[in-house]
Design an enzyme around this catalytic site. Sequence first.
Site, PDB file in Angstrom:
ATOM      1  N   CYS A 169       3.145 -11.926  -1.966  1.00 57.25           N
ATOM      2  CA  CYS A 169       2.994 -11.687  -0.532  1.00 57.25           C
ATOM      3  C   CYS A 169       2.469 -12.902   0.224  1.00 57.25           C
ATOM      4  CB  CYS A 169       2.082 -10.490  -0.298  1.00 57.25           C
ATOM      5  SG  CYS A 169       2.689  -8.989  -1.091  1.00 57.25           S
ATOM      6  N   HIS A 310      -4.408 -10.662   6.594  1.00 60.09           N
ATOM      7  CA  HIS A 310      -3.386 -10.162   5.669  1.00 60.09           C
ATOM      8  C   HIS A 310      -3.313  -8.641   5.778  1.00 60.09           C
ATOM      9  CE1 HIS A 310      -0.702 -10.192   2.289  1.00 60.09           C
ATOM     10  NE2 HIS A 310      -1.493  -9.425   1.574  1.00 60.09           N
ATOM     11  N   GLU A 321     -11.044  -8.329   1.938  1.00 57.75           N
ATOM     12  CA  GLU A 321     -10.701  -9.289   2.978  1.00 57.75           C
ATOM     13  C   GLU A 321     -11.680  -9.213   4.147  1.00 57.75           C
ATOM     14  OE1 GLU A 321      -6.956 -10.805   5.719  1.00 57.75           O
ATOM     15  OE2 GLU A 321      -6.817  -8.850   4.732  1.00 57.75           O
ATOM     16  N   LYS A 339       0.711  -6.092  10.265  1.00 60.71           N
ATOM     17  CA  LYS A 339       1.382  -5.087   9.434  1.00 60.71           C
ATOM     18  C   LYS A 339       1.197  -3.664   9.969  1.00 60.71           C
ATOM     19  CE  LYS A 339       0.986  -7.798   5.151  1.00 60.71           C
ATOM     20  NZ  LYS A 339       0.221  -8.931   5.697  1.00 60.71           N
ATOM     21  N   HIS A 344       4.786  -4.008   5.872  1.00 60.40           N
ATOM     22  CA  HIS A 344       4.552  -5.134   4.962  1.00 60.40           C
ATOM     23  C   HIS A 344       5.888  -5.673   4.478  1.00 60.40           C
ATOM     24  CE1 HIS A 344       2.839  -7.845   2.247  1.00 60.40           C
ATOM     25  NE2 HIS A 344       2.033  -7.064   1.554  1.00 60.40           N
ATOM     26  N   PHE A 403       0.046 -10.659  -5.139  1.00 59.22           N
ATOM     27  CA  PHE A 403      -0.093 -10.332  -6.555  1.00 59.22           C
ATOM     28  C   PHE A 403      -0.141 -11.630  -7.359  1.00 59.22           C
ATOM     29  CE2 PHE A 403       2.073  -5.863  -6.517  1.00 59.22           C
ATOM     30  CZ  PHE A 403       0.962  -5.360  -5.863  1.00 59.22           C
TER      31      PHE A 403
END
Length: 415
Positions: A169, A310, A321, A339, A344, A403
């Site tokens: 991502c 994010h 985060e 998002k 996403h 990831f």
Amino acid sequence: MRAASRGEPVAVTGLGLITPAGVGVEAGWRTLCDGVSTASEDPVLQGTPVPFSCRVPDIDAAEAVGRKLTWRTDSFIHFAVAAAREAVADAGLDPRDACRWEADRVGVVMGVGATSQENHPREYAKLLRGQHTTLSPTIVPRSVPNMAAGEIAADLDARGANLCTSTACASGATAIGVARQLIASGACDTVIAGGSESARNSVFTALPFWRMGVLSGRAHDPAGASRPFDADRDGFVLGEGAGVMVLERLGAARARRARIHAVLAGFGATADAFHPVAPHPEGDGARRALLAALADAGLEAGDIGHVNAHATATRRNDLVEGRVLREVFPHFPPVTATKSVIGHALGAAGAIEAVCSVLALARGCVPPTANLDRQDPEIDLDIVQKTPCERRLEAVASCSFGFGGQNAALVFRTP
């Protein structure tokens, strides 16, 4: 190779955007500023536990990129080429103009998180029926990640360095950072950079994410499903799209009197080296990426007037985060979570959010976060809600985490 201009700033002169918020920068920006989610029922995902997504609306791919390219490629390539064309036109460049477009010096770097599996179910069905000789010969070139960059190069006659970054991502943000390094090294004069992905286009993508427990289960309320930083968040909504920008040396951009949206001032990339899918519990890699981007930009944390987070709307990631952003930016700059509106887009997300960050900087406006009805009390941030936040901005940050513990942060400033 020409001598590198390592100390020369890199300008953002062109922007292209294809998202569920709209086709094109202006349409997408208006929807983002409305702060309403685009999630709805998805015919591709009907019959699954997650029958909804955020889809790019009303795009005629054949009209946007041509019938031949549409036939032989998957959606993520359609989006990439369409956004790249918009970005190049916005930069005031034309591949047919040899005076301004030296093809051997124009590079492309695109971030794509995974192999597209849009047409794989049809081909798998042929294998199950024993019809091996009927498999499509286009299944590989239409779907492998590097073809987003390859098809842009062919479409726009960009014959310089041609790369694909795949950092989950963070792919799109990584691509933009790598593009800046290509210019700084002297390898390219101009780079078309961004990310593209269509994760919602296949049950082979959607269902594994659902099995991992990272997708929202609000099938009864798709529009309210993507809830970054909200106390009732339960996962992300799959999206799709592309974000692309044109990068070139600031001096060259000024010499040709280009409109300069922003300067790409800093890039930071790190690894958590912790877990395949979970973030470091203390946000170590995310923190170091942001600090590296600030140092690269020669800025202090207090110089940042806005952060595009994010913010996936998963329980753990948003909490980690939130703590990192509170620590790195103790002066409470306004934060938004793109998002919440467009879902996403995985490998494209970082590039889309980078484009949105540049727009916020250039227009002095931070779009609101959708569906933030009750902010998680453990997340102590100034998150923009309900209506856009208008203010003069000198520098902004955009962060992306993926990831594999892969992190990327970008810092943009005014020219």
